[in-house]
Scaffold this motif. Structure first.
Motif, PDB file in Angstrom:
ATOM      1  N   CYS A  56      37.837 -24.356  31.524  1.00  0.00           N
ATOM      2  CA  CYS A  56      37.753 -23.554  30.306  1.00  0.00           C
ATOM      3  C   CYS A  56      36.359 -23.748  29.716  1.00  0.00           C
ATOM      4  O   CYS A  56      35.884 -24.884  29.587  1.00  0.00           O
ATOM      5  CB  CYS A  56      38.833 -23.986  29.314  1.00  0.00           C
ATOM      6  N   ARG A  57      35.716 -22.640  29.361  1.00  0.00           N
ATOM      7  CA  ARG A  57      34.355 -22.735  28.838  1.00  0.00           C
ATOM      8  C   ARG A  57      34.073 -21.586  27.868  1.00  0.00           C
ATOM      9  O   ARG A  57      34.742 -20.546  27.903  1.00  0.00           O
ATOM     10  CB  ARG A  57      33.349 -22.704  29.980  1.00  0.00           C
ATOM     11  N   VAL A  58      33.076 -21.804  27.036  1.00  0.00           N
ATOM     12  CA  VAL A  58      32.603 -20.763  26.120  1.00  0.00           C
ATOM     13  C   VAL A  58      31.397 -20.090  26.751  1.00  0.00           C
ATOM     14  O   VAL A  58      30.417 -20.765  27.117  1.00  0.00           O
ATOM     15  CB  VAL A  58      32.223 -21.356  24.746  1.00  0.00           C
ATOM     16  N   GLU A  59      31.483 -18.789  26.946  1.00  0.00           N
ATOM     17  CA  GLU A  59      30.385 -18.031  27.538  1.00  0.00           C
ATOM     18  C   GLU A  59      29.669 -17.224  26.463  1.00  0.00           C
ATOM     19  O   GLU A  59      30.284 -16.797  25.477  1.00  0.00           O
ATOM     20  CB  GLU A  59      30.913 -17.100  28.634  1.00  0.00           C
ATOM     21  N   ARG A  63      28.546 -11.218  24.332  1.00  0.00           N
ATOM     22  CA  ARG A  63      29.020 -11.802  23.081  1.00  0.00           C
ATOM     23  C   ARG A  63      29.707 -13.121  23.397  1.00  0.00           C
ATOM     24  O   ARG A  63      30.130 -13.367  24.523  1.00  0.00           O
ATOM     25  CB  ARG A  63      29.986 -10.853  22.354  1.00  0.00           C
ATOM     26  N   ARG A  64      29.838 -13.959  22.408  1.00  0.00           N
ATOM     27  CA  ARG A  64      30.449 -15.265  22.592  1.00  0.00           C
ATOM     28  C   ARG A  64      31.945 -15.092  22.854  1.00  0.00           C
ATOM     29  O   ARG A  64      32.635 -14.384  22.128  1.00  0.00           O
ATOM     30  CB  ARG A  64      30.219 -16.114  21.337  1.00  0.00           C
ATOM     31  N   GLN A  65      32.452 -15.742  23.904  1.00  0.00           N
ATOM     32  CA  GLN A  65      33.867 -15.605  24.255  1.00  0.00           C
ATOM     33  C   GLN A  65      34.356 -16.856  24.976  1.00  0.00           C
ATOM     34  O   GLN A  65      33.569 -17.582  25.586  1.00  0.00           O
ATOM     35  CB  GLN A  65      34.101 -14.371  25.118  1.00  0.00           C
ATOM     36  N   LEU A  66      35.659 -17.056  24.852  1.00  0.00           N
ATOM     37  CA  LEU A  66      36.307 -18.189  25.513  1.00  0.00           C
ATOM     38  C   LEU A  66      36.952 -17.685  26.802  1.00  0.00           C
ATOM     39  O   LEU A  66      37.728 -16.726  26.777  1.00  0.00           O
ATOM     40  CB  LEU A  66      37.372 -18.802  24.592  1.00  0.00           C
ATOM     41  N   VAL A  67      36.601 -18.329  27.921  1.00  0.00           N
ATOM     42  CA  VAL A  67      37.123 -17.912  29.232  1.00  0.00           C
ATOM     43  C   VAL A  67      37.772 -19.117  29.899  1.00  0.00           C
ATOM     44  O   VAL A  67      37.159 -20.181  30.019  1.00  0.00           O
ATOM     45  CB  VAL A  67      35.999 -17.354  30.129  1.00  0.00           C
ATOM     46  N   ALA A  68      39.024 -18.924  30.318  1.00  0.00           N
ATOM     47  CA  ALA A  68      39.742 -20.000  31.017  1.00  0.00           C
ATOM     48  C   ALA A  68      40.259 -19.464  32.341  1.00  0.00           C
ATOM     49  O   ALA A  68      40.701 -18.325  32.436  1.00  0.00           O
ATOM     50  CB  ALA A  68      40.900 -20.502  30.162  1.00  0.00           C
ATOM     51  N   ARG A  69      40.194 -20.302  33.372  1.00  0.00           N
ATOM     52  CA  ARG A  69      40.724 -19.919  34.681  1.00  0.00           C
ATOM     53  C   ARG A  69      41.954 -20.774  34.961  1.00  0.00           C
ATOM     54  O   ARG A  69      41.912 -21.998  34.856  1.00  0.00           O
ATOM     55  CB  ARG A  69      39.692 -20.105  35.783  1.00  0.00           C
ATOM     56  N   LEU A  70      43.061 -20.113  35.324  1.00  0.00           N
ATOM     57  CA  LEU A  70      44.320 -20.789  35.586  1.00  0.00           C
ATOM     58  C   LEU A  70      44.713 -20.618  37.045  1.00  0.00           C
ATOM     59  O   LEU A  70      44.329 -19.633  37.693  1.00  0.00           O
ATOM     60  CB  LEU A  70      45.438 -20.208  34.700  1.00  0.00           C
ATOM     61  N   THR A  71      45.504 -21.566  37.532  1.00  0.00           N
ATOM     62  CA  THR A  71      46.048 -21.485  38.890  1.00  0.00           C
ATOM     63  C   THR A  71      47.535 -21.786  38.816  1.00  0.00           C
ATOM     64  O   THR A  71      47.953 -22.780  38.205  1.00  0.00           O
ATOM     65  CB  THR A  71      45.366 -22.496  39.831  1.00  0.00           C
ATOM     66  N   ASP A  72      48.369 -20.918  39.426  1.00  0.00           N
ATOM     67  CA  ASP A  72      49.811 -21.154  39.382  1.00  0.00           C
ATOM     68  C   ASP A  72      50.267 -21.950  40.607  1.00  0.00           C
ATOM     69  O   ASP A  72      49.451 -22.352  41.449  1.00  0.00           O
ATOM     70  CB  ASP A  72      50.571 -19.832  39.246  1.00  0.00           C
TER      71      ASP A  72
END
Length: 299
Positions: A56-59, A63-72
């Motif tokens: 999870c990181r702030v890019e 524009r400023r945004q929060l991006v998270a990568r999930l794995t099921d």
């Protein structure tokens, strides 16, 4: 005691009594009663999955945004994107956290993604009924309103008041209908709820129509008690003179309606009538004939 912002918002919406809350029916529903597999999902569908946050990181691109990568558990990946976010959300989506997310699946530059999904801790018990989405305002969160309505349902007076034999067959009691609409069980066809064709919706429609008809009947009876001057056409008056100089003959419908209005004006009670017709059907001449009767009577 000073009211909180949600309480003031409820009062502004007219939700001050238990019965007000009980009859504040949902706009739509969300099915949170089951978990879905990313492997089976299609873009454009709304689904609910549980997965582990890989990173999870702030890019700060456009524009400023929060991006998270999930794995099921199947190894499928999903990107969560938040254009507006709080530090608590970043903490909630820390790497290694297992979460439950619900939202619309889209195709993105980084693969499949959800924008501003609903996020909650994984493993919590699934709801036993469809989740209602209510008409509300910015100051009244859905969670607060759901809790208030659920509490009011236990106290609201929903006893049957219609005489036996009044209710059409196949429709539930008012108590059953209202409770069902707030808490539809899993498996209920969403189409029948969205289209408001389910018997529970039909029951509320029946009551609304019946209440409208009764109120109109009551108003009609109250009007009938009022008195009004009697206005009668005279043989030598403006009414007959206008008829004589018209450059056309009245149609049968125009004559009939003009006579009905004349009879109403001659009665001792106020007239309550709506004259309806297409453009060019003769409403103006009928109105003019009615006006001549009033003028002849001194009004």
């Amino acid at each position: 005691m000073e009211m909180s912002a949600p309480q003031r918002a409820m009062a502004k919406l007219g939700l001050t009594r238990d019965i007000d809350l009980a009859l504040h029916v949902p706009l739509r529903y969300e099915d949170e009663t089951q978990l879905d597999r990313l492997a089976d999902a299609r873009e454009g569908s709304t689904l609910q999955v549980e997965a582990t946050v890989a990173d999870c990181r702030v890019e700060t691109r456009a524009r400023r945004q929060l991006v998270a990568r999930l794995t099921d558990d199947d190894g499928e990946s999903l990107v969560l994107r938040f254009l507006n976010f709080y530090p608590s959300q970043q903490k909630q989506l820390a790497a290694g956290q297992r979460v439950r997310v619900r939202g619309e699946l889209r195709g993105g530059f980084l693969g499949r993604e959800m924008v501003h999904p609903k996020v909650s801790p994984a493993g919590a018990p699934l709801p036993t009924s469809l989740t209602p989405v209510y008409p509300t305002s910015a100051q009244l969160p859905q969670a607060y309103l759901r809790k208030a309505i659920a509490s009011a349902l236990n106290r609201a007076p929903l006893n049957e008041v219609l005489p036996a034999g009044t209710l059409p067959s196949g429709l539930p009691s008012l108590h059953e209908a209202v409770h069902f609409l707030h808490q539809p069980p899993p498996g209920t066809a969403l189409a029948t709820l969205d289209e408001r064709s389910h018997p529970a919706w039909q029951r509320l429609k029946f009551d609304e129509l019946l209440a409208q008809q009764l109120s109109q009947l009551t108003a009609q009876r109250e009007r009938a008690k009022l008195r009004a001057p009697t206005l009668r056409a005279t043989r030598a008056g403006l009414h007959e003179k206008l008829l004589a100089v018209l450059p056309f003959a009245l149609t049968a419908a125009q004559r009939r309606v003009a006579e009905e209005i004349a009879a109403d004006l001659a009665a001792g009670a106020p007239m309550h009538r709506l004259l309806q017709g297409d453009v060019g059907s003769g409403k103006t001449v009928v109105a003019a004939l009615a006006a001549t009767i009033a003028i002849d009577a001194g009004w």
